[in-house]
Design an enzyme around this catalytic site. Structure first.
Site, mmCIF file in Angstrom:
data_model
loop_
_atom_site.group_PDB
_atom_site.id
_atom_site.type_symbol
_atom_site.label_atom_id
_atom_site.label_comp_id
_atom_site.label_asym_id
_atom_site.label_seq_id
_atom_site.Cartn_x
_atom_site.Cartn_y
_atom_site.Cartn_z
ATOM 1 N N GLU A 164 85.781 6.595 68.684
ATOM 2 C CA GLU A 164 84.609 5.705 68.555
ATOM 3 C C GLU A 164 84.297 4.967 69.844
ATOM 4 O OE1 GLU A 164 82.187 4.346 67.046
ATOM 5 O OE2 GLU A 164 82.255 5.186 65.057
ATOM 6 N N ASP A 165 83.001 4.733 70.081
ATOM 7 C CA ASP A 165 82.610 3.925 71.241
ATOM 8 C C ASP A 165 82.064 2.559 70.822
ATOM 9 O OD1 ASP A 165 80.197 4.907 70.113
ATOM 10 O OD2 ASP A 165 79.152 4.514 71.996
ATOM 11 N N ASP B 171 82.949 10.137 66.178
ATOM 12 C CA ASP B 171 81.606 9.586 66.191
ATOM 13 C C ASP B 171 80.796 10.491 67.130
ATOM 14 O OD1 ASP B 171 79.481 7.645 66.034
ATOM 15 O OD2 ASP B 171 80.075 6.983 68.031
ATOM 16 N N LEU B 172 79.489 10.410 67.062
ATOM 17 C CA LEU B 172 78.669 11.301 67.908
ATOM 18 C C LEU B 172 78.069 10.569 69.115
ATOM 19 C CD1 LEU B 172 77.239 14.099 68.258
ATOM 20 C CD2 LEU B 172 75.373 13.162 66.878
ATOM 21 N N ASP B 173 77.145 9.619 68.815
ATOM 22 C CA ASP B 173 76.403 8.947 69.887
ATOM 23 C C ASP B 173 77.342 8.121 70.766
ATOM 24 O OD1 ASP B 173 73.797 9.775 68.978
ATOM 25 O OD2 ASP B 173 73.940 8.308 67.372
ATOM 26 N N ILE C 140 75.589 0.928 64.578
ATOM 27 C CA ILE C 140 74.932 0.279 63.439
ATOM 28 C C ILE C 140 73.750 1.122 62.965
ATOM 29 C CG2 ILE C 140 73.759 -1.854 62.689
ATOM 30 C CD1 ILE C 140 76.703 -2.321 63.480
ATOM 31 N N SER D 37 79.137 10.235 61.852
ATOM 32 C CA SER D 37 78.089 9.536 62.618
ATOM 33 C C SER D 37 77.104 8.859 61.691
ATOM 34 C CB SER D 37 77.338 10.541 63.496
ATOM 35 O OG SER D 37 76.159 9.948 64.000
ATOM 36 N N ALA D 38 76.741 7.626 62.050
ATOM 37 C CA ALA D 38 75.748 6.883 61.267
ATOM 38 C C ALA D 38 74.351 7.464 61.419
ATOM 39 C CB ALA D 38 75.735 5.432 61.737
ATOM 40 N N LYS E 243 75.267 -0.820 68.679
ATOM 41 C CA LYS E 243 76.007 0.444 68.740
ATOM 42 C C LYS E 243 76.759 0.697 67.432
ATOM 43 C CE LYS E 243 76.585 1.265 73.642
ATOM 44 N NZ LYS E 243 77.535 1.303 74.759
ATOM 45 N N LYS F 181 78.858 1.752 58.782
ATOM 46 C CA LYS F 181 79.996 1.159 59.504
ATOM 47 C C LYS F 181 79.703 -0.326 59.706
ATOM 48 C CE LYS F 181 80.441 5.450 62.167
ATOM 49 N NZ LYS F 181 80.294 6.107 63.472
ATOM 50 N N THR G 52 73.800 10.020 74.069
ATOM 51 C CA THR G 52 72.577 9.602 73.377
ATOM 52 C C THR G 52 72.486 8.088 73.212
ATOM 53 O OG1 THR G 52 73.814 10.210 71.439
ATOM 54 C CG2 THR G 52 71.978 11.640 72.025
HETATM 55 C C1 BG6 Z 1 74.668 5.479 65.616
HETATM 56 C C2 BG6 Z 1 74.196 4.808 66.893
HETATM 57 O O1 BG6 Z 1 75.437 6.587 65.932
HETATM 58 O O2 BG6 Z 1 73.550 5.903 64.817
HETATM 59 C C3 BG6 Z 1 73.225 3.674 66.566
HETATM 60 O O3 BG6 Z 1 75.306 4.287 67.583
HETATM 61 C C4 BG6 Z 1 72.101 4.202 65.698
HETATM 62 O O4 BG6 Z 1 72.746 3.151 67.782
HETATM 63 C C5 BG6 Z 1 72.661 4.848 64.443
HETATM 64 O O5 BG6 Z 1 71.225 3.131 65.330
HETATM 65 C C6 BG6 Z 1 71.597 5.422 63.524
HETATM 66 O O6 BG6 Z 1 70.939 6.463 64.183
HETATM 67 P P1 BG6 Z 1 69.576 7.144 63.726
HETATM 68 O O7 BG6 Z 1 69.487 8.342 64.633
HETATM 69 O O8 BG6 Z 1 69.756 7.528 62.282
HETATM 70 O O9 BG6 Z 1 68.502 6.149 63.905
HETATM 71 MG MG MG Z 2 78.681 5.735 68.859
#
Ligand code: BG6
Ligand code: MG
Length: 218
Positions: free
Chosen positions: A170-171, A10-12, A48, A115-116, A46, A146, A18
């Protein structure tokens, strides 16, 4: 025990710091709508995807809007978020991450990003992390967010490794559930209470070697 051949990150909140910017951007939006939004409440967001996160936020604030207004609010949040990440530097790669990625790469593990976020590409470029990945699956490439396993299954497919041989980092609770739904093993990064469904939980990558981690699985 089946050997692990691929890592899916996962990224964030796992590779880069971030998660705090997502929180600050949502909180700014909430404040403008007239309610407060705590760090504890933010845990529910998180991992989502953006529109679902907005739905949760509005529920917390006891508000609802038309579809068009919701699109506008999500775009506004993203605008705030983009301002935060525009100032990002390579310093915002979380401690120990680069060393871990270097080791994993040189040991020949396949590496994918799952990453989402629709902003993942920009963040990877800003932080000089893009080069580590054989495949990048982000929010622009999936239909189901996810905890649906789609993102991780696509990552496994892209690096040509069976799900049972993949380990997800994953966090977020939703991300651990996505890994479970994909038939993959998982390492939670962060709080053991939130991430109790993960196979193992570590506080972060500092001092963590690839083989020390894998020993916890075999
Ligand atoms: C996830 C984050 O990686 O990406 C969420 O944990 C975030 O907090 C989701 O809402 C979507 O991110 P973005 O950058 O497309 O709005
Ligand atoms: Mg994350």
């Amino acid at each position: 025990m089946v050997k692990i051949e691929a890592f899916i990150f996962d990224l964030d909140g796992v590779l880069v710091d971030t998660a705090k910017y997502h929180y600050l951007a949502w909180r700014k939006l909430a404040n403008e709508l007239g309610f407060d939004f705590s760090k504890e409440e933010n845990e529910q967001l998180k991992g989502i995807e953006r529109m679902q996160s907005l739905e949760i936020l509005l529920k917390i604030g006891g508000m609802d809007f038309s579809k068009e207004k919701k699109q506008q609010l999500a775009a506004q949040k993203n605008k705030y978020y983009l301002i935060f990440i525009s100032k990002m530097t390579t310093n915002e790669v979380l401690p120990g991450v680069r060393k871990f990625l270097d080791e994993a790469k040189s040991e020949g593990f396949k590496m994918a990003l799952g990453s989402a976020s629709k902003n993942a590409g920009a963040i990877l470029r800003k932080t000089d992390l893009e080069r580590y990945f054989d495949a990048i699956i982000d929010g622009n490439k999936i239909k189901n967010a996810k905890p649906d396993p789609e993102i991780f299954l696509k990552g496994a497919g892209a690096v040509n490794v069976q799900p049972s041989k993949c380990l997800v980092f994953e966090d977020a609770a939703a991300g651990i559930q996505a890994a479970i739904n994909a038939g993959m093993r998982s390492a939670g990064i962060g709080d053991p209470t939130t991430l109790c469904a993960a196979n193992v939980v570590v506080p972060g990558f500092v001092g963590l070697t690839v083989y020390d981690l894998l020993r916890l699985f075999y």
